[in-house]
Design a protein around this motif. Structure first.
Motif, mmCIF file in Angstrom:
data_model
loop_
_atom_site.group_PDB
_atom_site.id
_atom_site.type_symbol
_atom_site.label_atom_id
_atom_site.label_comp_id
_atom_site.label_asym_id
_atom_site.label_seq_id
_atom_site.Cartn_x
_atom_site.Cartn_y
_atom_site.Cartn_z
ATOM 1 N N ILE A 160 0.322 0.030 -1.425
ATOM 2 C CA ILE A 160 -0.677 0.135 -0.353
ATOM 3 C C ILE A 160 -2.069 0.373 -0.939
ATOM 4 O O ILE A 160 -3.062 -0.209 -0.477
ATOM 5 N N GLU A 210 -3.281 -2.921 -2.176
ATOM 6 C CA GLU A 210 -3.580 -3.859 -1.090
ATOM 7 C C GLU A 210 -4.827 -3.484 -0.302
ATOM 8 O O GLU A 210 -5.660 -4.333 0.015
ATOM 9 N N TYR A 211 -4.970 -2.198 0.018
ATOM 10 C CA TYR A 211 -6.053 -1.758 0.913
ATOM 11 C C TYR A 211 -7.176 -0.995 0.209
ATOM 12 O O TYR A 211 -8.228 -0.786 0.801
ATOM 13 N N GLU A 233 -7.045 2.074 -0.294
ATOM 14 C CA GLU A 233 -6.917 3.411 0.261
ATOM 15 C C GLU A 233 -5.555 3.500 0.955
ATOM 16 O O GLU A 233 -4.856 2.496 1.060
ATOM 17 N N ILE A 234 -5.215 4.678 1.422
ATOM 18 C CA ILE A 234 -3.955 4.820 2.152
ATOM 19 C C ILE A 234 -4.170 4.336 3.576
ATOM 20 O O ILE A 234 -4.922 4.926 4.345
ATOM 21 N N ASN A 235 -3.538 3.234 3.892
ATOM 22 C CA ASN A 235 -3.525 2.699 5.245
ATOM 23 C C ASN A 235 -2.233 3.189 5.886
ATOM 24 O O ASN A 235 -1.141 2.791 5.470
ATOM 25 N N GLN A 236 -2.358 4.067 6.866
ATOM 26 C CA GLN A 236 -1.176 4.722 7.431
ATOM 27 C C GLN A 236 -0.183 3.733 8.032
ATOM 28 O O GLN A 236 1.025 3.870 7.833
ATOM 29 N N ASP A 237 -0.670 2.746 8.750
ATOM 30 C CA ASP A 237 0.236 1.777 9.358
ATOM 31 C C ASP A 237 0.949 0.950 8.291
ATOM 32 O O ASP A 237 2.155 0.716 8.372
ATOM 33 N N GLY A 238 0.208 0.510 7.296
ATOM 34 C CA GLY A 238 0.803 -0.261 6.203
ATOM 35 C C GLY A 238 1.817 0.556 5.426
ATOM 36 O O GLY A 238 2.885 0.058 5.046
#
Length: 84
Positions: free
Chosen positions: A65, A68-69, A71-76
């Motif tokens: 994650i 990919e983002y 940062e921490i993307n909660q939904d991902g």
């Protein structure tokens, strides 16, 4: 020296490597206490294969994650955990 996102991600990847080896090594000691103690006293390396646990699998999701983002993307992250 400024720490970039790339440097932080590289640190996370290195941490993941250490975590996964330690996780797999430690998992090999979930034996009868007498057996585990004799291995420790003998400084014996546990027999292979060494399988990592769900702790490492979750850490893999976190690093993925972050890659990919950025940062921490909660939904991902939640989706990644659910797929594991």
């Amino acid at each position: 020296m400024a720490i970039t996102k790339g440097t932080r991600l590289l640190c996370a990847q290195h941490s993941l490597e250490g975590l996964s080896v330690g996780d797999a090594f430690g998992e090999r000691f979930f034996l009868h206490p007498d057996v585990a103690e004799s291995l420790i006293v003998a400084r014996a390396i546990p027999a292979s294969p060494w399988y990592y646990t769900d702790d490492t699998q979750m850490a893999l999701s976190i690093v993925t994650i972050l890659q990919e983002y950025g940062e921490i993307n909660q939904d991902g992250l939640a989706e990644s955990f659910a797929k594991q």
